[in-house]
Design an enzyme around this catalytic site. Structure first.
Site, PDB file in Angstrom:
ATOM      1  CE  LYS A 227       6.584 -15.639  10.286  1.00  0.00           C
ATOM      2  NZ  LYS A 227       7.064 -14.467  10.991  1.00  0.00           N
ATOM      3  CD  GLU A 233      -8.758 -13.322   6.614  1.00  0.00           C
ATOM      4  OE1 GLU A 233      -8.047 -14.201   7.152  1.00  0.00           O
ATOM      5  OE2 GLU A 233      -8.966 -12.219   7.132  1.00  0.00           O
ATOM      6  N   GLY A 287       5.939 -11.299   8.231  1.00  0.00           N
ATOM      7  CA  GLY A 287       5.061 -11.366   7.058  1.00  0.00           C
ATOM      8  C   GLY A 287       5.226 -10.170   6.130  1.00  0.00           C
ATOM      9  NE  ARG A 288       5.314  -5.395  10.305  1.00  0.00           N
ATOM     10  CZ  ARG A 288       5.027  -6.236  11.289  1.00  0.00           C
ATOM     11  NH1 ARG A 288       4.244  -7.278  11.051  1.00  0.00           N
ATOM     12  NH2 ARG A 288       5.527  -6.051  12.492  1.00  0.00           N
ATOM     13  CD  GLU A 373       0.801  -6.581  10.312  1.00  0.00           C
ATOM     14  OE1 GLU A 373      -0.352  -7.010  10.379  1.00  0.00           O
ATOM     15  OE2 GLU A 373       1.640  -7.055   9.528  1.00  0.00           O
ATOM     16  CG  HIS A 409      -7.153  15.274 -11.008  1.00  0.00           C
ATOM     17  ND1 HIS A 409      -7.430  16.510 -11.542  1.00  0.00           N
ATOM     18  CD2 HIS A 409      -5.928  14.921 -11.475  1.00  0.00           C
ATOM     19  CE1 HIS A 409      -6.421  16.878 -12.334  1.00  0.00           C
ATOM     20  NE2 HIS A 409      -5.492  15.933 -12.300  1.00  0.00           N
ATOM     21  CE  LYS A 537      -4.723 -12.570  12.258  1.00  0.00           C
ATOM     22  NZ  LYS A 537      -3.385 -13.116  12.188  1.00  0.00           N
TER      23      LYS A 537
HETATM   24  O1  F6P Z   1      -3.136 -10.635  10.642  1.00  0.00           O
HETATM   25  C1  F6P Z   1      -1.971  -9.996  10.264  1.00  0.00           C
HETATM   26  C2  F6P Z   1      -1.020 -10.956   9.601  1.00  0.00           C
HETATM   27  O2  F6P Z   1      -0.545 -11.851  10.516  1.00  0.00           O
HETATM   28  C3  F6P Z   1       0.105 -10.222   8.914  1.00  0.00           C
HETATM   29  O3  F6P Z   1       1.130  -9.905   9.771  1.00  0.00           O
HETATM   30  C4  F6P Z   1       0.475 -11.170   7.840  1.00  0.00           C
HETATM   31  O4  F6P Z   1       1.220 -10.565   6.833  1.00  0.00           O
HETATM   32  C5  F6P Z   1      -0.887 -11.632   7.381  1.00  0.00           C
HETATM   33  O5  F6P Z   1      -1.672 -11.671   8.563  1.00  0.00           O
HETATM   34  C6  F6P Z   1      -0.919 -12.974   6.709  1.00  0.00           C
HETATM   35  O6  F6P Z   1      -0.381 -13.966   7.530  1.00  0.00           O
HETATM   36  P1  F6P Z   1       0.081 -15.340   6.942  1.00  0.00           P
HETATM   37  O7  F6P Z   1       1.162 -15.085   5.949  1.00  0.00           O
HETATM   38  O8  F6P Z   1       0.554 -16.140   8.116  1.00  0.00           O
HETATM   39  O9  F6P Z   1      -1.106 -15.993   6.271  1.00  0.00           O
END
Ligand code: F6P
Length: 582
Positions: A227, A233, A287-288, A373, A409, A537
């Site tokens: 987003k 990452e 995002g979620r 979240e 289990h 972060k």
């Molecule tokens: O760090 C949490 C977050 O911002 C989430 O809300 C989001 O889904 C995820 O990181 C990834 O963010 P992005 O889609 O901006 O890479």
């Protein structure tokens, strides 16, 4: 459309009104038998019917909870105090219900028809902008569909002229979990899979190695889903994937092998992805909640466009149900209220999700992010005086889960006999999509049995009688019987539907999305921001240069900054020493 106006003020409630509701819930749980479920069944033969709600073939049986009529009325009264109906209207009117970011939460527009009239109001200062969210989403959906069809038909090929057989999606959190659970649900065990889907989320280099192992770069389409397009990452994994493509196919291949899914078009352009390979969405999609947006592009690529559309239709059907159905028959509302009872009346700190369907094996991971979240907050929205105060009541429980029967289990021992009450959601389809009806019956029998066992338990008297029948000595019975007692009276919901098809997958995920909104409204928090993840972060980006090898440190002016507590400092030093970088 931009206009100057005062942003609407959503959902400002005085705490004392709500506090009385939460207090009353606790008092009800403290009544003799207030936490017990079996007496409610004994007293009322049609309890199951009265405490089951339906939306077509989808049913929510919440009868195996300690909620009686008084408790249910108290929960509805609390919903009224929290102005749930008004909140629901504001949500669907696209008001900035995400108050801390001045944004609407209009993910429903992603699955609505273009002419649904869903708008998103975004406030910034005293500027208010209204967008036709459903129309915008539909236009982007058309672009996605054309792209998917071109990839499937071979009109869009890789740099060497080979058709794409594999799609690698790079993203994390909401840009990974939702697309993953949906892709698996729509492809596992079904034989008309259009492409092989791969997901890369963790910045761990082993994850990159493992995900690309055996993948043919010439036949791999890479989707970078982010987003913000600033997530460390994802940026690092996208750079690694780019290097992987370039090493195999050359620089020019990037144009045909990459596509981006983002709201940050500037950053996407800087990465070198051409506009016709960029699929955009807007800030009113959290995002979620983004699996329905271009972030979910992997879903139609892997499962086919029709299934993706059916999944959107299912989610939209749930949106309409949530928007239009009276609270008392409304599944997300009821699911949310049962959770409020478990959390705030019984004091449960956890929620277990058991989907008896292997295709939903990633559902708990998605719901962990969706719920924790969204509702893992301890500060309320501004009160009537505009002050944001700590919540005087507990909010989101810790979610966890595994597919049933596997969970039985592993951790279900604790759920049956541990010292804490863990409410469970059992999820299953009545019909399977394979030719082993006996296996599906075994799956369902286990789901029903677990729910029944949790509620009924097993008394010491029963166990003693059974042991005596089997010839155990009185001394052995005294020693062993207590270990075998299951106290019972442990709550669960059972969510059942006809078949796990794309429509029901969409409906199920949207059910939980709206449940989260309902609970956030009652707790008085902002379910749509996620400020809590920011500190980690920031600190990580400060520590990263400190972990840089000595020889390269001059390039990192921040590297020697330090200023950590003694534990963090020592850990950093030990890490560097073990790597030979100290
Ligand atoms: O760090 C949490 C977050 O911002 C989430 O809300 C989001 O889904 C995820 O990181 C990834 O963010 P992005 O889609 O901006 O890479």
């Amino acid at each position: 459309m931009t206009q100057s106006a005062t942003p609407p003020i959503p959902n400002r409630q005085a705490i004392p009104n709500r506090q009385a509701g939460f207090d009353r819930l606790r008092q009800l749980a403290e009544r003799p038998d207030g936490r017990r479920i079996t007496p409610l069944f004994a007293a009322e033969p049609d309890r199951a019917a009265r405490f089951t709600a339906f939306f077509d073939d989808l049913s929510l049986d919440f009868s195996k909870s300690a909620i009686d009529d008084t408790a249910l009325e108290t929960l509805f009264a609390l919903a009224e105090t929290a102005d749930l109906t008004g909140f629901r209207q504001r949500l669907f009117a696209g008001q900035p219900v995400n108050q801390t970011e001045h944004r609407a939460a209009m993910h429903m527009a992603l699955r609505a028809p273009a002419d649904a009239g869903l708008k998103a109001v975004m406030a910034s200062g005293d500027q208010v902008r209204t967008e036709d969210a459903a129309a915008m989403a539909a236009a982007e959906r058309d672009k996605m569909r054309r792209f998917v069809e071109a990839v499937h038909s071979g009109a869009q090929k890789g740099a060497t002229g080979k058709t794409f057989t594999d799609v690698l999606t790079i993203g994390i959190g909401g840009s990974d979990l939702g697309p993953k659970v949906a892709t698996e649900a729509l492809t596992i065990g079904r034989f008309d899979q259009k492409m092989n889907a791969h997901f890369l989320s963790n910045v761990d280099g082993s994850a990159f190695l493992e995900t690309t192992r055996g993948l043919d770069p010439a036949r791999t389409l890479v989707l970078v889903a982010s987003k913000t397009f600033t997530t460390l990452e994802t940026a690092m994994n996208a750079a690694a994937a780019r290097a992987w493509i370039v090493a195999a196919l050359g620089d020019k291949a990037v144009a045909s092998h990459f596509a981006a899914l983002s709201t940050n078009l500037k950053a996407v352009a800087a990465f070198g992805i051409k506009p016709d390979r960029v699929f955009a969405f807007q800030d009113w999609v959290g995002g979620r909640y983004s699996l329905w947006s271009p972030v979910g592009l992997v879903i139609p690529l892997a499962a086919g466009w029709d299934k993706f559309q059916q999944m959107l239709d299912g989610a939209w059907a749930m949106d309409c149900h949530f928007r239009d159905t009276p609270l008392r028959q409304n599944l997300p509302v009821l699911l949310g209220l049962v959770g409020i009872w478990n959390t705030n009346a019984l004091g449960c700190a956890t929620q277990c999700i058991l989907a008896y369907d292997d295709r939903l094996r990633r559902l708990p991971a998605h719901l962990q992010q969706l719920e924790m979240e969204s509702n893992g907050k301890h500060v309320m929205l501004p009160d009537a005086a505009g002050v944001s105060r700590p919540t005087p009541w507990d909010t989101c429980p810790v979610l966890f889960g595994e597919p049933g029967t596997n969970a039985q289990h592993s951790f279900m021992q604790l759920v049956h006999q541990g010292t804490r009450t863990v409410p469970v959601d059992f999820i299953l389809a009545a019909n399977a999509d394979h030719d082993r009806p006996d296996a599906h019956r075994a799956l369902a029998a286990n789901a029903f049995a677990q729910a029944e066992a949790l509620m009924r338990g097993r008394s010491e008297a029963e166990i003693r009688a059974e042991m005596a029948t089997h010839g155990a000595s009185p001394a052995e019975i005294d020693a062993i019987a207590p270990h075998r007692v299951a106290v019972g009276e442990r709550p669960s919901n059972t969510i059942m539907f006809n078949r796990l098809d794309p429509f029901s997958v969409g409906r199920l995920i949207a059910l939980y999305e709206h449940k989260v909104a309902v609970q956030g409204c009652l707790w008085g928090i902002d379910s749509f921001d996620q400020w809590g993840v920011e500190l980690g972060k920031q600190l990580a980006s400060g520590i990263l240069p400190e972990l840089t090898p000595h020889a390269e440190r001059k390039d990192h002016p921040d590297a020697a900054k330090g200023g950590h507590d003694s534990s963090t400092t020592a850990l950093i030093q030990r890490f560097l020493t073990l790597r030979g970088d100290a």
